[in-house]
Motif scaffolding. Structure first.
Motif, PDB file in Angstrom:
ATOM      1  N   SER A  41       1.065  -1.070   0.224  1.00  0.00           N
ATOM      2  CA  SER A  41      -0.058   0.000   0.089  1.00  0.00           C
ATOM      3  C   SER A  41       1.054   1.431  -0.296  1.00  0.00           C
ATOM      4  O   SER A  41       0.061   2.360  -0.332  1.00  0.00           O
ATOM      5  N   HIS A  42       1.944   1.069   0.190  1.00  0.00           N
ATOM      6  CA  HIS A  42       2.607   2.123   0.946  1.00  0.00           C
ATOM      7  C   HIS A  42       2.537   3.301   1.450  1.00  0.00           C
ATOM      8  O   HIS A  42       2.804   4.334   1.514  1.00  0.00           O
ATOM      9  N   ASP A  43       2.163   2.283   2.523  1.00  0.00           N
ATOM     10  CA  ASP A  43       1.603   3.338   3.248  1.00  0.00           C
ATOM     11  C   ASP A  43       2.675   3.634   4.738  1.00  0.00           C
ATOM     12  O   ASP A  43       3.590   2.980   5.426  1.00  0.00           O
ATOM     13  N   THR A  44       2.857   4.714   5.585  1.00  0.00           N
ATOM     14  CA  THR A  44       3.718   4.857   6.318  1.00  0.00           C
ATOM     15  C   THR A  44       2.106   4.579   7.763  1.00  0.00           C
ATOM     16  O   THR A  44       1.406   5.073   7.772  1.00  0.00           O
ATOM     17  N   TYR A 192      11.021 -13.387   9.992  1.00  0.00           N
ATOM     18  CA  TYR A 192      11.246 -11.840  10.451  1.00  0.00           C
ATOM     19  C   TYR A 192      10.173 -11.132  10.126  1.00  0.00           C
ATOM     20  O   TYR A 192       9.312 -11.569   9.353  1.00  0.00           O
ATOM     21  N   PRO A 193       9.736 -10.304  10.683  1.00  0.00           N
ATOM     22  CA  PRO A 193       9.292  -9.410  11.102  1.00  0.00           C
ATOM     23  C   PRO A 193       8.486  -8.641   9.592  1.00  0.00           C
ATOM     24  O   PRO A 193       9.989  -8.456   9.387  1.00  0.00           O
ATOM     25  N   PHE A 194       7.321  -8.292   9.306  1.00  0.00           N
ATOM     26  CA  PHE A 194       6.957  -8.154   8.029  1.00  0.00           C
ATOM     27  C   PHE A 194       5.690  -6.622   8.538  1.00  0.00           C
ATOM     28  O   PHE A 194       5.544  -6.740   8.998  1.00  0.00           O
ATOM     29  N   SER A 195       5.884  -5.858   6.867  1.00  0.00           N
ATOM     30  CA  SER A 195       4.680  -5.350   6.977  1.00  0.00           C
ATOM     31  C   SER A 195       3.842  -5.259   5.757  1.00  0.00           C
ATOM     32  O   SER A 195       5.018  -4.858   4.945  1.00  0.00           O
ATOM     33  N   ASN A 196       2.928  -5.813   5.412  1.00  0.00           N
ATOM     34  CA  ASN A 196       2.610  -5.501   3.979  1.00  0.00           C
ATOM     35  C   ASN A 196       1.470  -5.607   3.902  1.00  0.00           C
ATOM     36  O   ASN A 196       0.760  -6.528   4.695  1.00  0.00           O
TER      37      ASN A 196
END
Length: 256
Positions: A41-44, A192-196
């Motif tokens: 999403s390219h969100d922050t 491993y930690p991720f965010s998607n």
């Protein structure tokens, strides 16, 4: 022009050093402690801890025909034959065998953030092997993005139960426990930690191998010394995913 996340992070790092080393009161300590850039999403997202959003762990089960599903397999081992792959030593062949499982295409944005785990019920014909698991975001065009990885040597499968929690296994790695060939064992692999954020039409693909492919969308960018050492013997792997052996991914879905 939108600034790149790595530029923003470098700027914050330098400001943090300015505050603590040079004593410059630049307000960096008043900002959120964690900034997460969500792939897809390219969100922050910002917050005081990671993950920055509420999450709940949900399972995606390995199913026949290389599928991942929220529903577990109902057939027993007599009818749900295991998936398998064979790996020759890289001194014999540089072909890396890979077995994969994929979800159906997502119909709405689906975000995950945090650590994860894979519970694999596997049988091997040697006293040891590597398990290398990689999760991909697969677009309808066929282009894909690596989102996280997990690594486990079979003889290092022992868990510290007191420090292990759902979706976050802890391996002490303080002794070697050889595998008994031909016996089905449960291997729990930490991701491993991720965010998607998986966008509509995209799929989640899990790939399992014994070694790392030397050239693909991700590894072609790595230097030669960035790879894990392969197992120096031929190994046959059977991955069971039936009602008695619920092989699955445990992943951190955000809830808002």
């Amino acid at each position: 022009m939108q600034s790149r996340p790595w530029i923003e992070e470098h700027d914050k790092m330098f400001r943090w050093y300015d505050y603590w080393i040079k004593g410059i009161d630049n307000g960096v300590m008043d900002e959120p402690a964690v900034t997460v850039h969500v792939e897809g999403s390219h969100d922050t997202s910002t917050g005081d801890q990671y993950p920055t959003k509420p999450t709940e762990y949900r399972s995606l089960y390995l199913r026949p025909r290389h599928k991942l599903s929220a529903e577990p397999e109902l057939m027993g081992p007599a009818h749900a034959a295991p998936d398998g792959f064979y790996q020759a030593p890289l001194t014999v062949s540089d072909t890396v065998q890979v077995v994969s499982w994929s979800t159906a295409a997502f119909t709405e944005p689906t975000e995950m953030m945090g650590t994860g785990a894979a519970h694999l019920f596997a049988e091997i014909d040697q006293p040891d092997t590597n398990f290398i698991l990689r999760l991909w975001d697969l677009a309808p065009s066929g282009q894909r993005q690596l989102i996280t990885t997990g690594y486990l040597k079979a003889s290092q499968r022992e868990l510290d139960e007191e420090r292990t929690s759902e979706g976050n296994p802890y391996h002490p790695h303080n002794r070697k426990v050889p595998v008994q060939p031909g016996v089905v064992e449960e291997y729990v692999i930490r991701l491993y930690p991720f965010s998607n954020s998986f966008q509509p039409g995209h799929q989640l693909t899990a790939e399992l191998s014994n070694a790392e492919p030397l050239a693909d969308e991700h590894n072609s960018l790595l230097p030669p010394d960035a790879f894990h050492l392969p197992v120096g013997r031929p190994v046959t792997h059977k991955i069971y995913r039936d009602s008695e052996h619920p092989s699955r991914l445990v992943l951190p879905f955000t809830t808002n």
